[in-house]
Write a protein that holds these residues in place. Structure first.
Motif, PDB file in Angstrom:
ATOM      1  N   PHE A  98      -2.602  -0.264   7.004  1.00 28.48           N
ATOM      2  CA  PHE A  98      -2.401  -1.566   6.562  1.00 28.48           C
ATOM      3  C   PHE A  98      -2.205  -2.515   7.776  1.00 28.48           C
ATOM      4  CE2 PHE A  98      -0.578  -6.008   5.179  1.00 28.48           C
ATOM      5  CZ  PHE A  98      -1.931  -6.348   4.879  1.00 28.48           C
ATOM      6  N   ALA A  99      -0.809  -2.058   7.836  1.00 29.91           N
ATOM      7  CA  ALA A  99      -0.026  -2.834   9.751  1.00 29.91           C
ATOM      8  C   ALA A  99      -0.924  -2.938  11.058  1.00 29.91           C
ATOM      9  CB  ALA A  99       0.905  -2.446   9.961  1.00 29.91           C
ATOM     10  N   SER A 100      -2.367  -1.687  11.014  1.00 28.79           N
ATOM     11  CA  SER A 100      -2.648  -1.381  12.201  1.00 28.79           C
ATOM     12  C   SER A 100      -4.167  -2.382  12.296  1.00 28.79           C
ATOM     13  CB  SER A 100      -3.024  -0.319  12.513  1.00 28.79           C
ATOM     14  OG  SER A 100      -2.421   0.449  12.681  1.00 28.79           O
TER      15      SER A 100
ATOM     16  N   LEU B 237      -3.830  -5.436  10.232  1.00 31.52           N
ATOM     17  CA  LEU B 237      -3.587  -6.810  11.008  1.00 31.52           C
ATOM     18  C   LEU B 237      -3.188  -6.907  11.894  1.00 31.52           C
ATOM     19  CD1 LEU B 237      -2.346  -8.486   8.689  1.00 31.52           C
ATOM     20  CD2 LEU B 237      -0.483  -7.539   8.705  1.00 31.52           C
ATOM     21  N   PHE B 238      -2.381  -6.176  12.190  1.00 38.32           N
ATOM     22  CA  PHE B 238      -2.748  -6.390  14.266  1.00 38.32           C
ATOM     23  C   PHE B 238      -4.115  -6.315  15.140  1.00 38.32           C
ATOM     24  CE2 PHE B 238      -2.161  -4.385  18.534  1.00 38.32           C
ATOM     25  CZ  PHE B 238      -1.315  -5.134  18.766  1.00 38.32           C
TER      26      PHE B 238
ATOM     27  N   LEU C  40       0.815  -5.751   1.036  1.00 38.09           N
ATOM     28  CA  LEU C  40       1.239  -4.801   1.558  1.00 38.09           C
ATOM     29  C   LEU C  40       1.792  -4.072   0.208  1.00 38.09           C
ATOM     30  CD1 LEU C  40       2.043  -2.175   2.695  1.00 38.09           C
ATOM     31  CD2 LEU C  40       3.002  -3.568   5.174  1.00 38.09           C
TER      32      LEU C  40
ATOM     33  N   THR D 173       0.597   1.754   4.609  1.00 38.95           N
ATOM     34  CA  THR D 173       1.127   0.965   5.788  1.00 38.95           C
ATOM     35  C   THR D 173       1.270   0.315   7.105  1.00 38.95           C
ATOM     36  OG1 THR D 173       3.001   0.982   3.777  1.00 38.95           O
ATOM     37  CG2 THR D 173       3.661   0.507   6.518  1.00 38.95           C
ATOM     38  N   VAL D 174       0.678   2.041   7.033  1.00 33.25           N
ATOM     39  CA  VAL D 174       0.127   2.339   9.109  1.00 33.25           C
ATOM     40  C   VAL D 174      -1.071   1.600   9.084  1.00 33.25           C
ATOM     41  CG1 VAL D 174      -0.017   4.384  10.860  1.00 33.25           C
ATOM     42  CG2 VAL D 174       1.996   3.847   9.948  1.00 33.25           C
TER      43      VAL D 174
ATOM     44  N   ARG E 157      -5.545 -10.181  14.214  1.00 34.15           N
ATOM     45  CA  ARG E 157      -4.684 -11.005  14.601  1.00 34.15           C
ATOM     46  C   ARG E 157      -4.757 -11.094  15.889  1.00 34.15           C
ATOM     47  NH1 ARG E 157       1.003 -11.698  10.652  1.00 34.15           N
ATOM     48  NH2 ARG E 157       0.064 -12.430   8.920  1.00 34.15           N
TER      49      ARG E 157
ATOM     50  N   LEU F 236       1.048  -9.648   3.742  1.00 32.54           N
ATOM     51  CA  LEU F 236       2.354  -8.775   3.472  1.00 32.54           C
ATOM     52  C   LEU F 236       3.355  -8.694   2.570  1.00 32.54           C
ATOM     53  CD1 LEU F 236       5.151  -6.736   5.278  1.00 32.54           C
ATOM     54  CD2 LEU F 236       5.713  -9.548   5.345  1.00 32.54           C
TER      55      LEU F 236
END
Length: 132
Positions: free
Chosen positions: A107-109, A111-112, A7, A104-105, A115, A4
């Motif tokens: 990176f978040a994808s 990361l998801f 990002l 951002t989308v 994890r 985070l």
């Protein structure tokens, strides 16, 4: 949590360069927005109005089309297929914000995915079996 920070740091860095940096690909991407918005899909890869023809795979063209659906509310003039370059404050704003949002989308994808998959659990030492 470290992810985070990366990002947020990358987004802040882009925001700091907001007024001083303009990508050399600015008009290329603006033209791709115009092509995918203004022409029928059958012509996307064949239009030669500008030197900046659409030459990326179809998924990217669909992404540009999706962005053009939003861009029409910011500055419809950026979506005209034309030979000469086009620039406006609305167009610059839209392209810069869309890059930050897309980053951002993405990176978040990622990361998801890391994890929630077996690969990510193994890396953190959780389930997934197998010995070391």
């Amino acid at each position: 949590m470290t992810a985070l920070y990366w990002l947020v740091g990358a987004s802040l860095f882009k925001a700091l360069l907001w007024r001083v940096y303009k990508s050399t690909d600015f008009d290329v991407h603006r033209n791709w927005l115009a092509i995918t918005h203004s022409l029928p899909m059958s012509e996307w890869y064949y239009d030669s109005t500008s030197e900046w023809t659409l030459d990326y795979p179809p998924f990217f063209a669909y992404f540009e089309w999706l962005l053009s659906q939003i861009a029409q509310f910011i500055d419809p003039n950026m979506l005209k297929v034309q030979q000469e370059a086009f620039e406006s404050s609305g167009c610059l704003f839209f392209q810069r914000v869309s890059v930050i949002v897309a980053d951002t989308v993405l990176f978040a994808s990622v990361l998801f995915f890391v994890r929630t998959t077996t690969m990510g659990r193994r890396r953190r030492g959780g389930g997934g079996g197998g010995g070391r």
